[in-house]
Design a protein around this motif. Structure first.
Motif, PDB file in Angstrom:
ATOM      1  N   TYR A 151       0.826  -1.206   0.000  1.00 31.86           N
ATOM      2  CA  TYR A 151       0.000   0.000   0.000  1.00 31.86           C
ATOM      3  C   TYR A 151       0.862   1.258   0.000  1.00 31.86           C
ATOM      4  CZ  TYR A 151      -3.129   3.667   1.635  1.00 31.86           C
ATOM      5  OH  TYR A 151      -3.817   4.856   1.756  1.00 31.86           O
ATOM      6  N   PHE A 152       1.829   1.313   0.895  1.00 32.90           N
ATOM      7  CA  PHE A 152       2.648   2.518   1.008  1.00 32.90           C
ATOM      8  C   PHE A 152       3.595   2.683  -0.185  1.00 32.90           C
ATOM      9  CE2 PHE A 152       1.424   2.093   5.527  1.00 32.90           C
ATOM     10  CZ  PHE A 152       0.957   3.386   5.728  1.00 32.90           C
ATOM     11  N   VAL A 153       4.162   1.576  -0.660  1.00 33.11           N
ATOM     12  CA  VAL A 153       5.055   1.664  -1.817  1.00 33.11           C
ATOM     13  C   VAL A 153       4.273   2.043  -3.069  1.00 33.11           C
ATOM     14  CG1 VAL A 153       6.620   0.370  -3.318  1.00 33.11           C
ATOM     15  CG2 VAL A 153       6.681   0.011  -0.857  1.00 33.11           C
ATOM     16  N   SER A 154       3.090   1.459  -3.235  1.00 32.91           N
ATOM     17  CA  SER A 154       2.297   1.729  -4.440  1.00 32.91           C
ATOM     18  C   SER A 154       1.826   3.172  -4.487  1.00 32.91           C
ATOM     19  CB  SER A 154       1.098   0.778  -4.517  1.00 32.91           C
ATOM     20  OG  SER A 154       0.183   0.999  -3.453  1.00 32.91           O
ATOM     21  N   ARG A 155       1.645   3.811  -3.346  1.00 36.89           N
ATOM     22  CA  ARG A 155       1.243   5.226  -3.332  1.00 36.89           C
ATOM     23  C   ARG A 155       2.308   6.085  -4.009  1.00 36.89           C
ATOM     24  NH1 ARG A 155      -0.594   7.182   2.504  1.00 36.89           N
ATOM     25  NH2 ARG A 155      -0.896   9.111   1.307  1.00 36.89           N
ATOM     26  N   SER A 156       3.564   5.774  -3.741  1.00 37.56           N
ATOM     27  CA  SER A 156       4.648   6.506  -4.403  1.00 37.56           C
ATOM     28  C   SER A 156       4.709   6.153  -5.879  1.00 37.56           C
ATOM     29  CB  SER A 156       5.995   6.183  -3.736  1.00 37.56           C
ATOM     30  OG  SER A 156       6.029   6.649  -2.406  1.00 37.56           O
ATOM     31  N   MET A 157       4.529   4.857  -6.197  1.00 35.41           N
ATOM     32  CA  MET A 157       4.651   4.417  -7.579  1.00 35.41           C
ATOM     33  C   MET A 157       3.589   5.058  -8.471  1.00 35.41           C
ATOM     34  SD  MET A 157       7.295   2.456  -7.899  1.00 35.41           S
ATOM     35  CE  MET A 157       6.942   1.969  -9.571  1.00 35.41           C
ATOM     36  N   VAL A 158       2.322   5.048  -8.052  1.00 37.44           N
ATOM     37  CA  VAL A 158       1.257   5.556  -8.922  1.00 37.44           C
ATOM     38  C   VAL A 158       1.295   7.075  -9.036  1.00 37.44           C
ATOM     39  CG1 VAL A 158      -0.260   3.596  -8.492  1.00 37.44           C
ATOM     40  CG2 VAL A 158      -0.440   5.615  -7.033  1.00 37.44           C
ATOM     41  N   ASN A 159       1.956   7.744  -8.086  1.00 33.42           N
ATOM     42  CA  ASN A 159       2.092   9.197  -8.174  1.00 33.42           C
ATOM     43  C   ASN A 159       3.278   9.628  -9.032  1.00 33.42           C
ATOM     44  OD1 ASN A 159      -0.130   9.986  -6.628  1.00 33.42           O
ATOM     45  ND2 ASN A 159       0.990   9.776  -4.718  1.00 33.42           N
ATOM     46  N   LEU A 160       4.272   8.745  -9.156  1.00 31.36           N
ATOM     47  CA  LEU A 160       5.502   9.112  -9.855  1.00 31.36           C
ATOM     48  C   LEU A 160       5.643   8.473 -11.234  1.00 31.36           C
ATOM     49  CD1 LEU A 160       8.025   8.840  -6.873  1.00 31.36           C
ATOM     50  CD2 LEU A 160       6.981  10.916  -7.794  1.00 31.36           C
ATOM     51  N   PHE A 161       4.969   7.330 -11.438  1.00 29.48           N
ATOM     52  CA  PHE A 161       5.159   6.581 -12.680  1.00 29.48           C
ATOM     53  C   PHE A 161       3.810   6.169 -13.254  1.00 29.48           C
ATOM     54  CE2 PHE A 161       8.846   5.938  -9.993  1.00 29.48           C
ATOM     55  CZ  PHE A 161       9.899   6.225 -10.854  1.00 29.48           C
ATOM     56  N   PRO A 162       3.751   5.945 -14.577  1.00 32.64           N
ATOM     57  CA  PRO A 162       2.503   5.446 -15.181  1.00 32.64           C
ATOM     58  C   PRO A 162       2.102   4.104 -14.581  1.00 32.64           C
ATOM     59  CG  PRO A 162       4.029   6.222 -16.869  1.00 32.64           C
ATOM     60  CD  PRO A 162       4.790   6.215 -15.586  1.00 32.64           C
ATOM     61  N   SER A 163       0.804   3.887 -14.432  1.00 38.84           N
ATOM     62  CA  SER A 163       0.315   2.655 -13.810  1.00 38.84           C
ATOM     63  C   SER A 163       0.789   1.416 -14.556  1.00 38.84           C
ATOM     64  CB  SER A 163      -1.222   2.671 -13.755  1.00 38.84           C
ATOM     65  OG  SER A 163      -1.675   3.712 -12.937  1.00 38.84           O
ATOM     66  N   ARG A 164       0.811   1.489 -15.882  1.00 39.78           N
ATOM     67  CA  ARG A 164       1.222   0.329 -16.688  1.00 39.78           C
ATOM     68  C   ARG A 164       2.669  -0.057 -16.361  1.00 39.78           C
ATOM     69  NH1 ARG A 164      -0.936  -1.684 -21.491  1.00 39.78           N
ATOM     70  NH2 ARG A 164      -0.027  -3.727 -21.859  1.00 39.78           N
ATOM     71  N   GLN A 165       3.522   0.943 -16.235  1.00 40.90           N
ATOM     72  CA  GLN A 165       4.925   0.685 -15.938  1.00 40.90           C
ATOM     73  C   GLN A 165       5.091   0.099 -14.534  1.00 40.90           C
ATOM     74  OE1 GLN A 165       7.807   4.111 -15.715  1.00 40.90           O
ATOM     75  NE2 GLN A 165       8.505   3.237 -17.657  1.00 40.90           N
TER      76      GLN A 165
END
Length: 291
Positions: A87-101
């Motif tokens: 949950y916490f890691v994905s919050r950074s990922m979806v804010n910084l990178f495209p969801s597909r990537q």
């Protein structure tokens, strides 16, 4: 009741891709729990058709397990820990990178963890691996995301209580603990963790050089999903009226520009931290992560 159903459907539609993955993990966990109650069998046998077996011949019989093991948890705290970190890691990922990537990194981590597990335990003498069972858990995918962030922006700092820690310190600690764990009781799990970490590191270092190693995986997923789509028996022929720019249509041109803007913002984060972004830049990253 109809209003409640609509509310639930709206909430499900608004979940990001990783929140949906977390929901599937929780659902699979409770399916196993129900099977245990209804059939009155040990918990460790309820989801055996989803586990990744250690023996290669057993894997050939159920090849889907190279992915499904990543959605399978038997222990509540095993599930809780993985989902909280995701949950916490994905919050950074979806804010910084495209969801597909971000999804590419996660699922390649799951695949790499499973393949590492199979490779090691079909090469290492069986006398050493007698205590190793089947593989379950989302940790390889979670590790891939964690190490990706740590390698892509190593000097970005995060707060741990009152202490500032650079991301590369966290990544190094994760790898060290997993290496030490190879000599513990969860050998198989730690092998998978290291496989996921390797993919996360390679993905980040190659992306910094301008190469997205997940492109081939995306094309494979698209090809596979298209096989199950119904095709119309009628073929419609039409002219392409989309405006082109430098040999690309408008959508492709805008996508290219957006990706360049994302890269520039990520470079700024790597050098000066997330707080150095303007409100417009933060808003742009948030919207890009939803696509």
């Amino acid at each position: 009741m109809t209003s409640l159903n609509h509310d639930i459907q709206d909430k499900l539609k608004n979940l990001n891709v990783f929140e949906k993955i977390m929901a599937v993990n929780v659902l699979v966990f409770f399916i196993g729990w129900l099977i245990q109650i209804i059939r009155k069998i040990p918990r460790s046998y309820t989801l055996s058709w989803l586990e990744l077996p250690k023996e290669f011949l057993d894997f050939v019989v159920k090849p889907w397990s190279i992915l499904t093991y990543g959605f399978t948890h038997y222990g509540f705290f095993h599930l809780l820990f993985n989902m909280v970190v995701l949950y916490f890691v994905s919050r950074s990922m979806v804010n910084l990178f495209p969801s597909r990537q971000s999804l590419n990194i996660y699922f390649l981590g799951i695949l790499a963890g499973g393949l590492s597990f199979l490779l090691v335990y079909n090469i290492v003498p069986s006398s050493i691996t007698t205590t190793v069972g089947s593989l379950v858990g989302a940790s390889a995918g979670v590790n891939a995301l964690l190490i990706f962030l740590c390698a892509y922006m190593p000097n970005r700092e995060t707060r741990f209580f009152s202490i500032s820690i650079k991301l590369w310190h966290i990544g190094a600690a994760i790898v060290i603990f997993d290496v030490i764990g190879l000599f513990g009781v969860n050998q198989g799990g730690n092998v998978a963790h290291l496989g996921g970490s390797l993919i996360g590191y390679l993905y980040a270092t190659q992306l910094i050089k301008g190469k997205d190693i997940g492109t081939g995986f995306s094309k494979f997923v698209d090809y596979f999903s298209n096989l199950f789509k119904k095709k119309s028996p009628l073929r419609t022929v039409h002219r392409n009226k989309k405006q082109t720019m430098a040999g690309h249509n408008k959508e492709e041109f805008n996508e290219f520009n957006n990706q360049k803007k994302i890269d520039l913002i990520l470079d700024k984060i790597s050098k000066s931290g997330y707080e150095s972004l303007t409100k417009e830049e933060k808003s742009f990253l948030f919207k890009a992560g939803k696509n």
